[in-house]
Design a protein around this motif. Structure first.
Motif, PDB file in Angstrom:
ATOM      1  N   ALA A 131      54.134  17.087   0.380  1.00  0.00           N
ATOM      2  CA  ALA A 131      53.685  16.949  -1.011  1.00  0.00           C
ATOM      3  C   ALA A 131      52.678  17.931  -1.667  1.00  0.00           C
ATOM      4  CB  ALA A 131      52.925  15.347  -0.828  1.00  0.00           C
ATOM      5  N   THR A 132      51.864  18.348  -1.022  1.00  0.00           N
ATOM      6  CA  THR A 132      51.003  19.313  -1.353  1.00  0.00           C
ATOM      7  C   THR A 132      51.773  20.767  -1.770  1.00  0.00           C
ATOM      8  OG1 THR A 132      50.333  20.170   0.777  1.00  0.00           O
ATOM      9  CG2 THR A 132      48.974  18.534  -0.384  1.00  0.00           C
ATOM     10  N   LEU A 133      52.597  20.980  -0.830  1.00  0.00           N
ATOM     11  CA  LEU A 133      53.687  22.080  -1.097  1.00  0.00           C
ATOM     12  C   LEU A 133      54.192  22.232  -2.385  1.00  0.00           C
ATOM     13  CD1 LEU A 133      54.720  24.908   0.064  1.00  0.00           C
ATOM     14  CD2 LEU A 133      56.360  23.474   1.190  1.00  0.00           C
ATOM     15  N   ILE A 134      54.706  20.668  -2.539  1.00  0.00           N
ATOM     16  CA  ILE A 134      55.583  20.770  -3.904  1.00  0.00           C
ATOM     17  C   ILE A 134      54.748  20.527  -5.008  1.00  0.00           C
ATOM     18  CG2 ILE A 134      56.646  18.887  -5.323  1.00  0.00           C
ATOM     19  CD1 ILE A 134      57.597  17.601  -2.426  1.00  0.00           C
ATOM     20  N   TYR A 135      53.455  20.256  -5.132  1.00  0.00           N
ATOM     21  CA  TYR A 135      52.456  20.487  -6.207  1.00  0.00           C
ATOM     22  C   TYR A 135      52.034  22.025  -6.243  1.00  0.00           C
ATOM     23  CZ  TYR A 135      47.756  20.376  -8.165  1.00  0.00           C
ATOM     24  OH  TYR A 135      46.693  20.356  -9.096  1.00  0.00           O
ATOM     25  N   ASP A 136      51.716  22.704  -5.321  1.00  0.00           N
ATOM     26  CA  ASP A 136      51.724  24.078  -5.590  1.00  0.00           C
ATOM     27  C   ASP A 136      52.741  24.707  -6.176  1.00  0.00           C
ATOM     28  OD1 ASP A 136      49.308  23.747  -4.004  1.00  0.00           O
ATOM     29  OD2 ASP A 136      50.044  24.622  -2.249  1.00  0.00           O
ATOM     30  N   GLU A 137      54.134  24.358  -5.800  1.00  0.00           N
ATOM     31  CA  GLU A 137      55.383  25.052  -6.281  1.00  0.00           C
ATOM     32  C   GLU A 137      55.122  24.556  -7.828  1.00  0.00           C
ATOM     33  OE1 GLU A 137      56.939  27.419  -5.151  1.00  0.00           O
ATOM     34  OE2 GLU A 137      56.129  27.329  -3.072  1.00  0.00           O
ATOM     35  N   TYR A 138      55.089  23.492  -8.185  1.00  0.00           N
ATOM     36  CA  TYR A 138      55.048  23.140  -9.717  1.00  0.00           C
ATOM     37  C   TYR A 138      53.804  23.628 -10.599  1.00  0.00           C
ATOM     38  CZ  TYR A 138      59.234  20.208  -9.726  1.00  0.00           C
ATOM     39  OH  TYR A 138      60.317  19.240  -9.676  1.00  0.00           O
ATOM     40  N   PHE A 191      65.351  30.904 -11.235  1.00  0.00           N
ATOM     41  CA  PHE A 191      63.954  31.150 -11.641  1.00  0.00           C
ATOM     42  C   PHE A 191      63.624  32.420 -11.316  1.00  0.00           C
ATOM     43  CE2 PHE A 191      59.692  31.663 -10.128  1.00  0.00           C
ATOM     44  CZ  PHE A 191      58.844  31.196 -10.913  1.00  0.00           C
ATOM     45  N   ASN A 192      62.810  32.890 -12.473  1.00  0.00           N
ATOM     46  CA  ASN A 192      62.357  34.396 -12.240  1.00  0.00           C
ATOM     47  C   ASN A 192      60.980  34.219 -12.755  1.00  0.00           C
ATOM     48  OD1 ASN A 192      61.676  37.166 -13.856  1.00  0.00           O
ATOM     49  ND2 ASN A 192      63.419  37.490 -12.717  1.00  0.00           N
ATOM     50  N   HIS A 193      59.981  35.002 -11.754  1.00  0.00           N
ATOM     51  CA  HIS A 193      58.690  34.885 -12.064  1.00  0.00           C
ATOM     52  C   HIS A 193      57.992  35.486 -13.446  1.00  0.00           C
ATOM     53  CE1 HIS A 193      57.539  33.602  -7.933  1.00  0.00           C
ATOM     54  NE2 HIS A 193      58.800  34.206  -7.539  1.00  0.00           N
ATOM     55  N   GLU A 194      58.805  36.364 -13.939  1.00  0.00           N
ATOM     56  CA  GLU A 194      58.662  36.863 -15.354  1.00  0.00           C
ATOM     57  C   GLU A 194      59.112  36.123 -16.517  1.00  0.00           C
ATOM     58  OE1 GLU A 194      60.192  40.785 -15.294  1.00  0.00           O
ATOM     59  OE2 GLU A 194      59.154  41.768 -13.973  1.00  0.00           O
ATOM     60  N   THR A 195      60.203  35.611 -16.311  1.00  0.00           N
ATOM     61  CA  THR A 195      60.791  34.589 -17.562  1.00  0.00           C
ATOM     62  C   THR A 195      60.723  33.201 -17.237  1.00  0.00           C
ATOM     63  OG1 THR A 195      63.077  34.873 -16.501  1.00  0.00           O
ATOM     64  CG2 THR A 195      62.230  36.439 -18.244  1.00  0.00           C
ATOM     65  N   HIS A 231      51.093  25.786  -9.407  1.00  0.00           N
ATOM     66  CA  HIS A 231      50.737  27.175  -9.079  1.00  0.00           C
ATOM     67  C   HIS A 231      51.482  28.295  -9.432  1.00  0.00           C
ATOM     68  CE1 HIS A 231      46.975  25.020  -6.771  1.00  0.00           C
ATOM     69  NE2 HIS A 231      47.021  24.618  -7.877  1.00  0.00           N
ATOM     70  N   GLU A 232      52.695  27.934  -8.517  1.00  0.00           N
ATOM     71  CA  GLU A 232      53.588  29.037  -8.762  1.00  0.00           C
ATOM     72  C   GLU A 232      54.565  28.823  -9.801  1.00  0.00           C
ATOM     73  OE1 GLU A 232      53.787  31.542  -6.641  1.00  0.00           O
ATOM     74  OE2 GLU A 232      51.991  31.003  -5.439  1.00  0.00           O
ATOM     75  N   LEU A 233      54.531  27.736 -10.502  1.00  0.00           N
ATOM     76  CA  LEU A 233      55.453  27.557 -11.575  1.00  0.00           C
ATOM     77  C   LEU A 233      56.903  27.613 -11.341  1.00  0.00           C
ATOM     78  CD1 LEU A 233      53.484  29.058 -14.769  1.00  0.00           C
ATOM     79  CD2 LEU A 233      53.324  26.716 -13.862  1.00  0.00           C
ATOM     80  N   ASN A 234      57.296  27.637  -9.916  1.00  0.00           N
ATOM     81  CA  ASN A 234      58.720  27.605  -9.494  1.00  0.00           C
ATOM     82  C   ASN A 234      59.113  26.264  -9.509  1.00  0.00           C
ATOM     83  OD1 ASN A 234      61.155  28.097  -8.276  1.00  0.00           O
ATOM     84  ND2 ASN A 234      60.127  29.648  -6.851  1.00  0.00           N
ATOM     85  N   TRP A 235      59.536  25.671 -10.717  1.00  0.00           N
ATOM     86  CA  TRP A 235      60.017  24.253 -10.562  1.00  0.00           C
ATOM     87  C   TRP A 235      61.152  23.817  -9.902  1.00  0.00           C
ATOM     88  CZ3 TRP A 235      58.977  21.923 -16.150  1.00  0.00           C
ATOM     89  CH2 TRP A 235      57.507  21.859 -16.518  1.00  0.00           C
ATOM     90  N   PRO A 236      62.157  24.934  -9.826  1.00  0.00           N
ATOM     91  CA  PRO A 236      63.609  24.783  -9.072  1.00  0.00           C
ATOM     92  C   PRO A 236      63.227  24.568  -7.697  1.00  0.00           C
ATOM     93  CG  PRO A 236      63.776  26.247 -10.670  1.00  0.00           C
ATOM     94  CD  PRO A 236      62.510  26.176 -10.775  1.00  0.00           C
ATOM     95  N   LEU A 237      62.175  25.454  -7.126  1.00  0.00           N
ATOM     96  CA  LEU A 237      61.895  25.438  -5.591  1.00  0.00           C
ATOM     97  C   LEU A 237      61.184  23.974  -5.409  1.00  0.00           C
ATOM     98  CD1 LEU A 237      61.836  26.751  -2.905  1.00  0.00           C
ATOM     99  CD2 LEU A 237      59.873  28.185  -3.553  1.00  0.00           C
ATOM    100  N   GLY A 238      60.255  23.742  -6.436  1.00  0.00           N
ATOM    101  CA  GLY A 238      59.590  22.345  -5.979  1.00  0.00           C
ATOM    102  C   GLY A 238      60.340  21.264  -5.885  1.00  0.00           C
ATOM    103  N   ALA A 239      61.520  21.296  -6.918  1.00  0.00           N
ATOM    104  CA  ALA A 239      62.442  20.379  -7.003  1.00  0.00           C
ATOM    105  C   ALA A 239      63.249  20.221  -5.554  1.00  0.00           C
ATOM    106  CB  ALA A 239      63.413  20.239  -8.188  1.00  0.00           C
ATOM    107  N   ALA A 240      63.599  21.206  -5.169  1.00  0.00           N
ATOM    108  CA  ALA A 240      64.498  21.330  -4.022  1.00  0.00           C
ATOM    109  C   ALA A 240      63.780  20.960  -2.958  1.00  0.00           C
ATOM    110  CB  ALA A 240      65.053  22.653  -3.816  1.00  0.00           C
ATOM    111  N   ILE A 241      62.637  21.145  -2.940  1.00  0.00           N
ATOM    112  CA  ILE A 241      61.575  20.752  -1.608  1.00  0.00           C
ATOM    113  C   ILE A 241      61.447  19.039  -1.669  1.00  0.00           C
ATOM    114  CG2 ILE A 241      59.219  20.725  -0.407  1.00  0.00           C
ATOM    115  CD1 ILE A 241      58.959  23.603  -1.506  1.00  0.00           C
ATOM    116  N   ALA A 242      61.489  18.772  -2.916  1.00  0.00           N
ATOM    117  CA  ALA A 242      61.293  17.218  -3.331  1.00  0.00           C
ATOM    118  C   ALA A 242      62.418  16.357  -2.817  1.00  0.00           C
ATOM    119  CB  ALA A 242      60.781  16.769  -4.501  1.00  0.00           C
ATOM    120  N   LEU A 243      63.540  17.067  -3.183  1.00  0.00           N
ATOM    121  CA  LEU A 243      64.773  16.638  -2.735  1.00  0.00           C
ATOM    122  C   LEU A 243      65.119  16.532  -1.291  1.00  0.00           C
ATOM    123  CD1 LEU A 243      67.074  17.649  -5.637  1.00  0.00           C
ATOM    124  CD2 LEU A 243      66.042  15.247  -5.302  1.00  0.00           C
ATOM    125  N   ALA A 244      64.677  17.500  -0.867  1.00  0.00           N
ATOM    126  CA  ALA A 244      64.849  17.602   0.745  1.00  0.00           C
ATOM    127  C   ALA A 244      64.006  16.536   1.463  1.00  0.00           C
ATOM    128  CB  ALA A 244      64.631  19.100   1.200  1.00  0.00           C
TER     129      ALA A 244
END
Length: 284
Positions: free
Chosen positions: A236-243, A38-42, A245-258
């Motif tokens: 759960a709210t942290l996953i929502y923010d990552e998906y 994940f890259n914040h620009e691309t 707000h931050e659009l960092n889907w890999p990090l949101g997926a990692a938190i969900a799996l954890a």
């Protein structure tokens, strides 16, 4: 005529296919997503990396969120046990038609959207809500409860209590009333009957209800989001923010799996320990 050995597999194939489509496939896609770059620009980029998991494990912020989620879910579960077990016992001793009436009262919250119930609790626990009006009337003054862990726990207990009452009530329905009468006829007190006769037989119901309540509380989203706000961050709210707000889907997926792995470890570990203790106590 002997049934073909493959018949049970063919009969269960539609259910297995639906399970694979609705559970296994999304879980597999989420797992693959958690290892992408994940890259914040691309945005999300193809590749394989453990960066998302390294972020979760290496940042104390995520440990704090997981810890907060754990103790709130555990507290809600304990309160549901304290309230739900006596409630289920009283329900099992009621006669018709009161048993049906109170069973409907217990299940009625499940007929209302969790979002509606969360907004209702925000009105009750708000600065001008019923609880604070009562506190002002008795001279305590205004107490801040909204957007605190207290509000989240209270609402979770309200939402999750039926999931504790029903398994315990089902276990109580399997107990022969003559067993209690036999213990009473032998001189046991009512408390001894409850502690030595009834409670050991409802342990499976308490265990299953507790695991359900803990898992649902740990993964709850609407109640922490509406009653906890931005101050009380849960997984759960942290996953929502990552998906979103931050659009960092890999990090949101990692938190969900954890969260999924932690839930599975807690549930399987608790079940193994309590079932072992239960078998020893029952002599099986």
């Amino acid at each position: 005529m002997k049934q073909p050995r493959a018949t049970p597999y063919w009969l269960s194939a539609p259910a297995l296919a639906l399970f694979a489509l609705m559970v296994l496939l999304p879980l597999a896609l989420t797992t693959i997503l958690s290892f992408q770059r994940f890259n914040h620009e691309t945005g999300v980029q193809p590749g394989f990396t453990f960066a998302a998991y390294a972020t979760v494990l290496g940042d104390s912020f995520y440990w704090e969120v997981f810890g907060r989620t754990g103790w709130i879910a555990l507290l809600a579960t304990l309160l549901c046990v304290v309230l739900g077990v006596p409630e289920a016992y009283i329900l099992s001793r009621m006669r018709s038609p009161w048993r049906s009436v109170f069973l409907l009262v217990i299940l009625a919250p499940l007929l209302v959207s969790v979002v509606v119930r969360a907004f209702g609790w925000s009105l009750v626990l708000g600065p001008n809500g019923f609880v604070n009006q009562f506190f002002q009337w008795v001279g305590i003054g205004t107490v801040r409860m909204l957007y605190t862990p207290t509000a989240v726990v209270v609402a979770l207990v309200h939402v999750m209590l039926p999931f504790m009452v029903i398994p315990v009530w089902t276990s109580l329905q399997k107990i022969d009333p003559m067993v209690e009468n036999a213990a009473l006829s032998l001189g046991a007190s009512r408390f001894t009957v409850l502690w030595r006769v009834v409670l050991p037989q409802v342990v499976p119901g308490v265990l299953s209800g507790g695991l359900i309540v803990f898992a649902l509380s740990a993964s709850a989203f609407a109640i922490p989001g509406l009653l906890g706000g931005r101050r009380i961050k849960m997984v759960a709210t942290l996953i929502y923010d990552e998906y979103l707000h931050e659009l960092n889907w890999p990090l949101g997926a990692a938190i969900a799996l954890a969260l999924l792995v932690i839930n599975l470890v807690v549930m399987l570990g608790t079940q193994a320990v309590l079932e072992s203790a239960y078998r020893k106590r029952m002599g099986t």
